[in-house]
Write a protein that holds these residues in place. Sequence first.
Motif, PDB file in Angstrom:
ATOM      1  N   ARG A 106      50.433  37.756   6.809  1.00 40.59           N
ATOM      2  CA  ARG A 106      49.121  38.305   7.192  1.00 40.59           C
ATOM      3  C   ARG A 106      48.316  38.554   5.917  1.00 40.59           C
ATOM      4  N   HIS A 107      47.929  37.447   5.278  1.00 39.62           N
ATOM      5  CA  HIS A 107      47.337  37.501   3.944  1.00 39.62           C
ATOM      6  C   HIS A 107      45.958  38.153   3.912  1.00 39.62           C
ATOM      7  N   LYS A 108      45.148  37.922   4.926  1.00 36.14           N
ATOM      8  CA  LYS A 108      43.808  38.527   4.917  1.00 36.14           C
ATOM      9  C   LYS A 108      43.900  40.046   5.000  1.00 36.14           C
ATOM     10  N   ALA A 109      44.792  40.551   5.832  1.00 33.32           N
ATOM     11  CA  ALA A 109      44.977  42.001   5.932  1.00 33.32           C
ATOM     12  C   ALA A 109      45.535  42.548   4.624  1.00 33.32           C
ATOM     13  N   ALA A 110      46.446  41.804   3.998  1.00 32.59           N
ATOM     14  CA  ALA A 110      46.997  42.223   2.707  1.00 32.59           C
ATOM     15  C   ALA A 110      45.897  42.295   1.654  1.00 32.59           C
ATOM     16  N   PHE A 111      45.018  41.297   1.658  1.00 28.31           N
ATOM     17  CA  PHE A 111      43.923  41.283   0.693  1.00 28.31           C
ATOM     18  C   PHE A 111      43.049  42.530   0.852  1.00 28.31           C
ATOM     19  N   LEU A 112      42.828  42.957   2.095  1.00 24.78           N
ATOM     20  CA  LEU A 112      42.028  44.160   2.337  1.00 24.78           C
ATOM     21  C   LEU A 112      42.724  45.406   1.778  1.00 24.78           C
ATOM     22  N   CYS A 113      44.047  45.450   1.856  1.00 28.66           N
ATOM     23  CA  CYS A 113      44.782  46.582   1.268  1.00 28.66           C
ATOM     24  C   CYS A 113      44.591  46.617  -0.243  1.00 28.66           C
ATOM     25  N   PHE A 114      44.715  45.461  -0.876  1.00 29.96           N
ATOM     26  CA  PHE A 114      44.557  45.416  -2.332  1.00 29.96           C
ATOM     27  C   PHE A 114      43.107  45.715  -2.731  1.00 29.96           C
ATOM     28  N   ALA A 115      42.159  45.296  -1.909  1.00 28.88           N
ATOM     29  CA  ALA A 115      40.754  45.613  -2.186  1.00 28.88           C
ATOM     30  C   ALA A 115      40.517  47.122  -2.081  1.00 28.88           C
ATOM     31  N   ALA A 116      41.189  47.767  -1.139  1.00 31.03           N
ATOM     32  CA  ALA A 116      41.057  49.221  -0.995  1.00 31.03           C
ATOM     33  C   ALA A 116      41.613  49.934  -2.236  1.00 31.03           C
ATOM     34  N   VAL A 117      42.718  49.422  -2.769  1.00 33.12           N
ATOM     35  CA  VAL A 117      43.271  50.002  -3.998  1.00 33.12           C
ATOM     36  C   VAL A 117      42.268  49.849  -5.133  1.00 33.12           C
ATOM     37  N   ARG A 146      51.839  54.592   8.748  1.00 31.52           N
ATOM     38  CA  ARG A 146      51.998  56.024   9.048  1.00 31.52           C
ATOM     39  C   ARG A 146      51.576  56.870   7.843  1.00 31.52           C
ATOM     40  N   ALA A 147      51.981  56.479   6.647  1.00 34.17           N
ATOM     41  CA  ALA A 147      51.597  57.216   5.439  1.00 34.17           C
ATOM     42  C   ALA A 147      50.081  57.184   5.256  1.00 34.17           C
ATOM     43  N   LEU A 148      49.481  56.031   5.515  1.00 36.38           N
ATOM     44  CA  LEU A 148      48.030  55.907   5.345  1.00 36.38           C
ATOM     45  C   LEU A 148      47.260  56.656   6.429  1.00 36.38           C
ATOM     46  N   SER A 149      47.872  56.885   7.571  1.00 36.04           N
ATOM     47  CA  SER A 149      47.205  57.702   8.582  1.00 36.04           C
ATOM     48  C   SER A 149      47.143  59.163   8.126  1.00 36.04           C
ATOM     49  N   LEU A 150      48.106  59.551   7.286  1.00 31.15           N
ATOM     50  CA  LEU A 150      48.101  60.909   6.733  1.00 31.15           C
ATOM     51  C   LEU A 150      47.199  61.020   5.507  1.00 31.15           C
ATOM     52  N   ASP A 151      47.181  59.966   4.670  1.00 22.92           N
ATOM     53  CA  ASP A 151      46.334  59.937   3.468  1.00 22.92           C
ATOM     54  C   ASP A 151      45.838  58.510   3.252  1.00 22.92           C
ATOM     55  N   PRO A 152      44.609  58.198   3.706  1.00 27.69           N
ATOM     56  CA  PRO A 152      44.102  56.822   3.641  1.00 27.69           C
ATOM     57  C   PRO A 152      43.909  56.270   2.232  1.00 27.69           C
ATOM     58  N   HIS A 153      43.965  57.106   1.205  1.00 21.98           N
ATOM     59  CA  HIS A 153      43.741  56.653  -0.165  1.00 21.98           C
ATOM     60  C   HIS A 153      45.010  56.680  -1.016  1.00 21.98           C
ATOM     61  N   HIS A 154      46.163  56.768  -0.386  1.00 26.17           N
ATOM     62  CA  HIS A 154      47.421  56.796  -1.133  1.00 26.17           C
ATOM     63  C   HIS A 154      47.692  55.393  -1.668  1.00 26.17           C
ATOM     64  N   VAL A 155      47.570  55.248  -2.982  1.00 24.36           N
ATOM     65  CA  VAL A 155      47.599  53.943  -3.641  1.00 24.36           C
ATOM     66  C   VAL A 155      48.931  53.229  -3.439  1.00 24.36           C
ATOM     67  N   LYS A 156      50.036  53.936  -3.615  1.00 23.97           N
ATOM     68  CA  LYS A 156      51.339  53.281  -3.460  1.00 23.97           C
ATOM     69  C   LYS A 156      51.535  52.755  -2.039  1.00 23.97           C
ATOM     70  N   SER A 157      51.086  53.509  -1.055  1.00 24.35           N
ATOM     71  CA  SER A 157      51.209  53.050   0.337  1.00 24.35           C
ATOM     72  C   SER A 157      50.345  51.825   0.579  1.00 24.35           C
ATOM     73  N   LEU A 158      49.145  51.809   0.007  1.00 29.15           N
ATOM     74  CA  LEU A 158      48.271  50.639   0.151  1.00 29.15           C
ATOM     75  C   LEU A 158      48.898  49.406  -0.492  1.00 29.15           C
ATOM     76  N   MET A 159      49.459  49.586  -1.692  1.00 24.63           N
ATOM     77  CA  MET A 159      50.091  48.458  -2.379  1.00 24.63           C
ATOM     78  C   MET A 159      51.314  47.956  -1.612  1.00 24.63           C
ATOM     79  N   SER A 199      56.109  56.565   2.341  1.00 22.98           N
ATOM     80  CA  SER A 199      55.878  55.530   1.343  1.00 22.98           C
ATOM     81  C   SER A 199      57.181  55.107   0.667  1.00 22.98           C
ATOM     82  N   ASN A 200      58.036  56.078   0.359  1.00 19.60           N
ATOM     83  CA  ASN A 200      59.318  55.762  -0.266  1.00 19.60           C
ATOM     84  C   ASN A 200      60.239  55.007   0.694  1.00 19.60           C
ATOM     85  N   ARG A 201      60.235  55.390   1.964  1.00 19.69           N
ATOM     86  CA  ARG A 201      61.058  54.667   2.935  1.00 19.69           C
ATOM     87  C   ARG A 201      60.531  53.250   3.107  1.00 19.69           C
ATOM     88  N   ALA A 202      59.217  53.090   3.046  1.00 20.34           N
ATOM     89  CA  ALA A 202      58.633  51.748   3.124  1.00 20.34           C
ATOM     90  C   ALA A 202      59.123  50.891   1.967  1.00 20.34           C
TER      91      ALA A 202
END
Length: 159
Positions: free
Chosen positions: A57-68, A33-46, A12-15
């Motif tokens: 890729r706005h629709k995919a981005a929206f899904l990330c923010f919805a997951a947060v 990769r970070a989300l494959s290890l922890d699917p609920h890691h908020v910083k990685s999702l953001m 997440s930090n390297r990202a």
Amino acid sequence: IGFNPQSVVAFSNRAMAYLKVNDFTAAEADCARALSLDPHHVKSLMRRGSALNSLGRHKAAFLCFAAVRQVEPGNKQAIAMSAKTRELIKASVRKAPCRRVQLANTIASPPATASQKADAFAACDEMNNKDNSTEAFESSARPRVAGEALVEPAKAQSE
């Protein structure tokens, strides 16, 4: 990452570092990769949402923010980024040109006449030349069924 390849925080930090230098593809890959290890890691999702927005890729981005927002419903940054992404999606739909494609004839719809085809192409050209007003966006956002012309025959005949 070399020391601990299972560290969510390291990916997440390297990202974030990749985001700072505008390497959005690498940032998205590290977030994935970070989300494959922890699917609920908020910083990685953001961060993944930010990278995806930057990649268009706005629709995919929206899904990330919805997951947060599911994990942390009161997250103000996720709420703001969701709203921003929603506007980016609307803007990209408004800017998308009409496609001129040959529609297959189906039993349910008779073939379009030459006049109807010309009217449909004129409507498409007119829509591409408009100032992207909300009415044009809302009327063009309606899904069409196979074989349907861009302009309904009733409208084409009355104009």
